[in-house]
Design a protein around this motif. Structure first.
Motif, PDB file in Angstrom:
ATOM      1  N   GLU A 135     -20.509 -32.783 -14.234  1.00 51.93           N
ATOM      2  CA  GLU A 135     -21.199 -33.787 -15.043  1.00 51.93           C
ATOM      3  C   GLU A 135     -22.614 -34.060 -14.544  1.00 51.93           C
ATOM      4  O   GLU A 135     -23.462 -34.551 -15.283  1.00 51.93           O
ATOM      5  N   LYS A 174     -22.644 -36.548 -25.201  1.00 55.81           N
ATOM      6  CA  LYS A 174     -22.525 -36.490 -23.732  1.00 55.81           C
ATOM      7  C   LYS A 174     -21.199 -37.090 -23.270  1.00 55.81           C
ATOM      8  O   LYS A 174     -20.527 -36.529 -22.387  1.00 55.81           O
ATOM      9  N   LEU A 197     -18.325 -34.715 -24.052  1.00 61.26           N
ATOM     10  CA  LEU A 197     -18.314 -33.602 -23.107  1.00 61.26           C
ATOM     11  C   LEU A 197     -17.748 -34.048 -21.755  1.00 61.26           C
ATOM     12  O   LEU A 197     -16.974 -33.320 -21.117  1.00 61.26           O
ATOM     13  N   ILE A 221     -24.744 -24.446 -19.000  1.00 65.35           N
ATOM     14  CA  ILE A 221     -24.152 -24.792 -20.294  1.00 65.35           C
ATOM     15  C   ILE A 221     -24.157 -23.610 -21.262  1.00 65.35           C
ATOM     16  O   ILE A 221     -23.135 -23.285 -21.878  1.00 65.35           O
ATOM     17  N   LYS A 228     -13.681 -27.477 -26.825  1.00 69.65           N
ATOM     18  CA  LYS A 228     -14.696 -27.217 -25.805  1.00 69.65           C
ATOM     19  C   LYS A 228     -15.965 -26.620 -26.412  1.00 69.65           C
ATOM     20  O   LYS A 228     -17.086 -27.027 -26.074  1.00 69.65           O
ATOM     21  N   ALA A 277     -17.928 -29.224 -28.465  1.00 73.73           N
ATOM     22  CA  ALA A 277     -18.589 -30.201 -27.584  1.00 73.73           C
ATOM     23  C   ALA A 277     -19.784 -29.590 -26.863  1.00 73.73           C
ATOM     24  O   ALA A 277     -20.861 -30.200 -26.788  1.00 73.73           O
ATOM     25  N   LEU A 278     -19.616 -28.385 -26.343  1.00 70.65           N
ATOM     26  CA  LEU A 278     -20.717 -27.723 -25.635  1.00 70.65           C
ATOM     27  C   LEU A 278     -21.851 -27.367 -26.578  1.00 70.65           C
ATOM     28  O   LEU A 278     -23.030 -27.518 -26.234  1.00 70.65           O
ATOM     29  N   TYR A 307     -23.926 -30.391 -27.479  1.00 77.25           N
ATOM     30  CA  TYR A 307     -24.804 -30.773 -26.370  1.00 77.25           C
ATOM     31  C   TYR A 307     -25.963 -29.786 -26.213  1.00 77.25           C
ATOM     32  O   TYR A 307     -27.114 -30.189 -26.001  1.00 77.25           O
TER      33      TYR A 307
END
Length: 382
Positions: free
Chosen positions: A4, A53, A56, A70, A195, A198-199, A202
């Motif tokens: 994180e 954020k 994630l 990332i 996943k 979410a990635l 971001y």
């Protein structure tokens, strides 16, 4: 695993400056409210980034590999997803078609839908352009007012395109709505989808310029909508490297179809507006801003179901630019007036649907009557 500590604490500065300087896909759009101390688009971008954020961070460990970059994480997860999906592509494509048809209650055979999961995305169609096209030089306008009409229509189309992207992302990201069907295909996929989504959300905020040009388009999916006309059927052609992308592009294609009623009737004028509004470099910003605009729109009403949504989008898109801008400002600012106007529009939508059901019933009765006449009764005897 995901550390994180590598996540930005706040919206990156280049993203923030682009918004402040009106260098997004929406520009200095007249449909954007200007009543806040902070620019409206910056306000919603800050909230969206914070939500992304937090999502994630909630996922926590991404222990498929040890990389902490990332973009590298995202690429490896997508490649892993592709390999798992490969034997099931036919099933996933059918699931995508059925999901969208059920979502919007699309009449059977009303739209030709061509979908494919593919390792490579075809971005060479004439309709896929990187930059906006300057295509009005040869037009002769009646007046300056008629010339400025194109600018107003482009601003309107840009808001609609951003909403279109936002709606597709929001609906396709609701993995729980199709989780059961996916798990029947593979127990690994849903976790991967969470996943990857979410990635990817971001990663959109890591860098303002993601390097789209004619040689490097970097698309995970694409959709093309042919409106048809006459005897020609409407056609939606979508591609995606993985299922969530294919689903998002297909949903976007249908929402594109619903908002097409906002285009001018004159074909040349419509082509010019599309050429100035629908281009690849706008998509990253539409993906950043569109979901928040979509949430604000859908939160402005509470009695429209997803199958009724096409009627609502048609009515909103069909508003003239002045009324469209007025409504969107009120809706985005979450005012009482905005909710009141949307309530009236929703009531008209219900009437539209009832009328369509009535005319469909009348058409069926005419068909039934013609069958009776043909088969049992001499027409002269009636």
């Amino acid at each position: 695993m995901l550390n994180e500590g590598i996540l930005y604490d706040k919206l990156p500065e280049d993203i923030k400056l682009s918004i402040i300087n009106n260098e997004t896909s929406l520009g200095n759009n007249p449909a954007i409210p200007d009543i806040y101390d902070m620019p409206f688009l910056l306000k919603i971008a800050n909230k969206r980034f914070e939500d992304i954020k937090n999502t994630l961070a909630e996922i926590g460990e991404i222990n498929d590999f040890e990389d902490t970059d990332i973009n590298s994480m995202l690429a490896k997860l997508i490649n892993k997803c592709i390999e798992i999906e490969r034997p099931f592509r036919d099933k996933l494509e059918k699931l995508c078609v059925n999901y969208v048809i059920d979502t919007f209650n699309v009449p059977e055979d009303s739209v030709q839908i061509n979908l494919s999961l593919s390792d490579s995305i075809d971005l060479n169609a004439p309709s896929i352009i990187v930059d906006p096209i300057d295509g009005d030089e040869d037009l002769e306008f009646d007046s300056i007012d008629s010339a400025s009409m194109i600018r107003d229509e482009v601003y309107k189309r840009r808001i609609l395109e951003s909403l279109c992207m936002g709606g597709a992302i929001s609906l396709s990201s609701n993995i729980d709505s199709y989780k059961g069907s996916i798990q029947e295909i593979s127990s690994e996929l849903c976790e991967l989808y969470y996943k990857i989504i979410a990635l990817n959300n971001y990663a959109l905020y890591m860098k303002e310029d993601i390097g789209i040009d004619d040689k490097s388009k970097k698309q995970l999916g694409t959709v093309n909508v042919e409106l048809g006309g006459g005897e020609q059927q409407v056609r939606i052609t979508a591609q995606g490297k993985i299922f969530p992308v294919l689903l998002s592009e297909t949903l976007r294609g249908f929402i594109e179809l619903f908002i097409s009623h906002g285009l001018p009737k004159e074909k040349k004028m419509a082509e010019i507006i599309i050429g100035k509004s629908d281009f690849l470099k706008a998509e990253p910003w539409d993906m950043r801003l569109g979901p928040s605009l979509w949430v604000l729109l859908t939160n402005s009403f509470n009695d429209i179901t997803l199958p009724e949504l096409p009627y609502l989008l048609k009515r909103i898109a069909s508003l003239d630019t002045d009324n469209f801008n007025f409504l969107m400002k009120e809706v985005f600012a979450k005012t009482k007036k905005g909710r009141l106007i949307m309530s009236k529009i929703c009531k008209n939508v219900k009437n539209d649907i009832d009328y369509d059901k009535f005319t469909d019933k009348m058409d069926k009765m005419k068909l039934d009557k013609s069958v009776i006449i043909d088969e049992f009764i001499n027409e002269d005897e009636l």
